[in-house]
Write an enzyme that holds these catalytic residues in place. Sequence first.
Site, PDB file in Angstrom:
ATOM      1  CE1 TYR A 154      -4.215   1.742   0.765  1.00  0.00           C
ATOM      2  CE2 TYR A 154      -2.839   3.046   2.241  1.00  0.00           C
ATOM      3  CZ  TYR A 154      -4.035   2.859   1.566  1.00  0.00           C
ATOM      4  OH  TYR A 154      -5.034   3.792   1.688  1.00  0.00           O
ATOM      5  CE  LYS A 158      -3.853   4.568  -1.508  1.00  0.00           C
ATOM      6  NZ  LYS A 158      -4.910   5.009  -2.422  1.00  0.00           N
TER       7      LYS A 158
HETATM    8  P1  NAP Z   1     -13.548   1.702   0.726  1.00  0.00           P
HETATM    9  O1  NAP Z   1     -14.564   2.046   1.753  1.00  0.00           O
HETATM   10  O2  NAP Z   1     -13.019   0.317   0.701  1.00  0.00           O
HETATM   11  O3  NAP Z   1     -14.140   2.089  -0.706  1.00  0.00           O
HETATM   12  C1  NAP Z   1     -13.369   1.883  -1.867  1.00  0.00           C
HETATM   13  C2  NAP Z   1     -14.290   1.482  -3.002  1.00  0.00           C
HETATM   14  O4  NAP Z   1     -13.470   1.220  -4.159  1.00  0.00           O
HETATM   15  C3  NAP Z   1     -15.044   0.181  -2.687  1.00  0.00           C
HETATM   16  O5  NAP Z   1     -16.386   0.292  -3.089  1.00  0.00           O
HETATM   17  C4  NAP Z   1     -14.280  -0.841  -3.503  1.00  0.00           C
HETATM   18  O6  NAP Z   1     -15.032  -1.949  -3.886  1.00  0.00           O
HETATM   19  C5  NAP Z   1     -13.890  -0.002  -4.708  1.00  0.00           C
HETATM   20  N1  NAP Z   1     -12.824  -0.659  -5.458  1.00  0.00           N
HETATM   21  C6  NAP Z   1     -11.853  -1.467  -4.977  1.00  0.00           C
HETATM   22  N2  NAP Z   1     -11.086  -1.923  -5.966  1.00  0.00           N
HETATM   23  C7  NAP Z   1     -11.591  -1.419  -7.113  1.00  0.00           C
HETATM   24  C8  NAP Z   1     -11.239  -1.553  -8.463  1.00  0.00           C
HETATM   25  N3  NAP Z   1     -10.218  -2.342  -8.819  1.00  0.00           N
HETATM   26  N4  NAP Z   1     -11.963  -0.897  -9.400  1.00  0.00           N
HETATM   27  C9  NAP Z   1     -13.016  -0.130  -9.034  1.00  0.00           C
HETATM   28  N5  NAP Z   1     -13.398   0.039  -7.755  1.00  0.00           N
HETATM   29  C10 NAP Z   1     -12.698  -0.599  -6.795  1.00  0.00           C
HETATM   30  O7  NAP Z   1     -12.290   2.666   0.843  1.00  0.00           O
HETATM   31  P2  NAP Z   1     -12.170   4.179   1.377  1.00  0.00           P
HETATM   32  O8  NAP Z   1     -11.730   4.125   2.777  1.00  0.00           O
HETATM   33  O9  NAP Z   1     -13.350   4.958   0.992  1.00  0.00           O
HETATM   34  O10 NAP Z   1     -10.906   4.609   0.523  1.00  0.00           O
HETATM   35  C11 NAP Z   1     -10.980   5.329  -0.697  1.00  0.00           C
HETATM   36  C12 NAP Z   1      -9.581   5.721  -1.107  1.00  0.00           C
HETATM   37  O11 NAP Z   1      -8.980   6.514  -0.082  1.00  0.00           O
HETATM   38  C13 NAP Z   1      -8.649   4.523  -1.334  1.00  0.00           C
HETATM   39  O12 NAP Z   1      -7.789   4.787  -2.408  1.00  0.00           O
HETATM   40  C14 NAP Z   1      -7.881   4.454  -0.033  1.00  0.00           C
HETATM   41  O13 NAP Z   1      -6.625   3.857  -0.211  1.00  0.00           O
HETATM   42  C15 NAP Z   1      -7.771   5.918   0.326  1.00  0.00           C
HETATM   43  N6  NAP Z   1      -7.540   6.165   1.745  1.00  0.00           N
HETATM   44  C16 NAP Z   1      -8.414   5.703   2.685  1.00  0.00           C
HETATM   45  C17 NAP Z   1      -8.139   5.943   4.028  1.00  0.00           C
HETATM   46  C18 NAP Z   1      -9.038   5.474   5.142  1.00  0.00           C
HETATM   47  O14 NAP Z   1      -8.635   5.568   6.304  1.00  0.00           O
HETATM   48  N7  NAP Z   1     -10.239   5.006   4.878  1.00  0.00           N
HETATM   49  C19 NAP Z   1      -6.977   6.635   4.391  1.00  0.00           C
HETATM   50  C20 NAP Z   1      -6.129   7.082   3.389  1.00  0.00           C
HETATM   51  C21 NAP Z   1      -6.414   6.842   2.060  1.00  0.00           C
HETATM   52  P3  NAP Z   1     -14.997  -3.279  -2.924  1.00  0.00           P
HETATM   53  O15 NAP Z   1     -15.549  -2.845  -1.608  1.00  0.00           O
HETATM   54  O16 NAP Z   1     -15.865  -4.250  -3.648  1.00  0.00           O
HETATM   55  O17 NAP Z   1     -13.550  -3.688  -2.860  1.00  0.00           O
END
Ligand code: NAP
Length: 246
Positions: A154, A158
């Site tokens: 990751y 990132k």
């Molecule tokens: P999340 O709740 O898991 O939502 C991500 C969405 O993207 C899910 O619906 C997932 O589907 C979908 N997805 C996964 N792989 C995909 C693909 N190959 N093609 C299309 N869609 C896909 O994540 P989030 O927390 O909202 O995170 C969103 C972004 O912010 C990510 O890039 C994450 O790395 C980043 N981020 C998150 C955090 C945090 O603390 N939450 C912190 C820093 C950065 P599935 O559920 O079916 O896999």
Amino acid sequence: MRLNGKVVIVTGAGQGIGAATALKFAREGATVALCDLREDVVDRSIEACREVGAQAVGFALDVADRQAVDGMVAGVIERFERIDILVNNAGITRDARFEKMTGEQFDSVIEVNLKGVFNVAQAVVPAMIAQGHGVILNGSSVVGIYGNFGQTNYAAAKFGVIGLTKTWCRELGPKGIRVNAVAPGFIQTPMLSTVPDAVLARMSEQVPLRRLGRPEEVANIYAFLASDEASYINGAVIEASGGLTV
Ligand code: NAP
């Protein structure tokens, strides 16, 4: 409404930060094209965006599948004739300590979190160049600045997203395209659903604001960066971590 009439693609828009971002953009007057892996979550997000009066279309696809991505971009251009903004938000985690991380865990995270960002951006850029304007916003993480235990894959992806952002800022800026990254800290989304409550509580304690972030707080940053209010912000990495890394 700051994004009136703009056409935006949001990846990973079915839940979490992506769903909140799609809804925020819809509320700001944008036409929203949503993509996510599963059709049911895409449909739920489309419904939410339409409820606030926005035009919304959806695509169930994997951002790592270049052919599918090209099909989505062609579909959006055919329907709305341009793409003003891309929010490259889709991402996954496959955590393990470095010594135990499998090649499959490493590759799958790079494929989605880094190559997926490359795929969708490269697919939309010709339209943005032809228009003479565009905004690309890439989802990084504080882990992409500082690293994190158990997240070799990751962190590599990132950090890579920040590298893409700065490179595209240099290459695409002269063509009227701004490119920025957002680096959230701990945000309360389904991505954290596998983390035990006790660990979440400890994570909150590490944050000077003493709480996790909300998806809407990241969506607000994407909306600002996409808007003309951010017209001179290019190549930036905006951290939203409640002060976690200070
Ligand atoms: P999340 O709740 O898991 O939502 C991500 C969405 O993207 C899910 O619906 C997932 O589907 C979908 N997805 C996964 N792989 C995909 C693909 N190959 N093609 C299309 N869609 C896909 O994540 P989030 O927390 O909202 O995170 C969103 C972004 O912010 C990510 O890039 C994450 O790395 C980043 N981020 C998150 C955090 C945090 O603390 N939450 C912190 C820093 C950065 P599935 O559920 O079916 O896999």
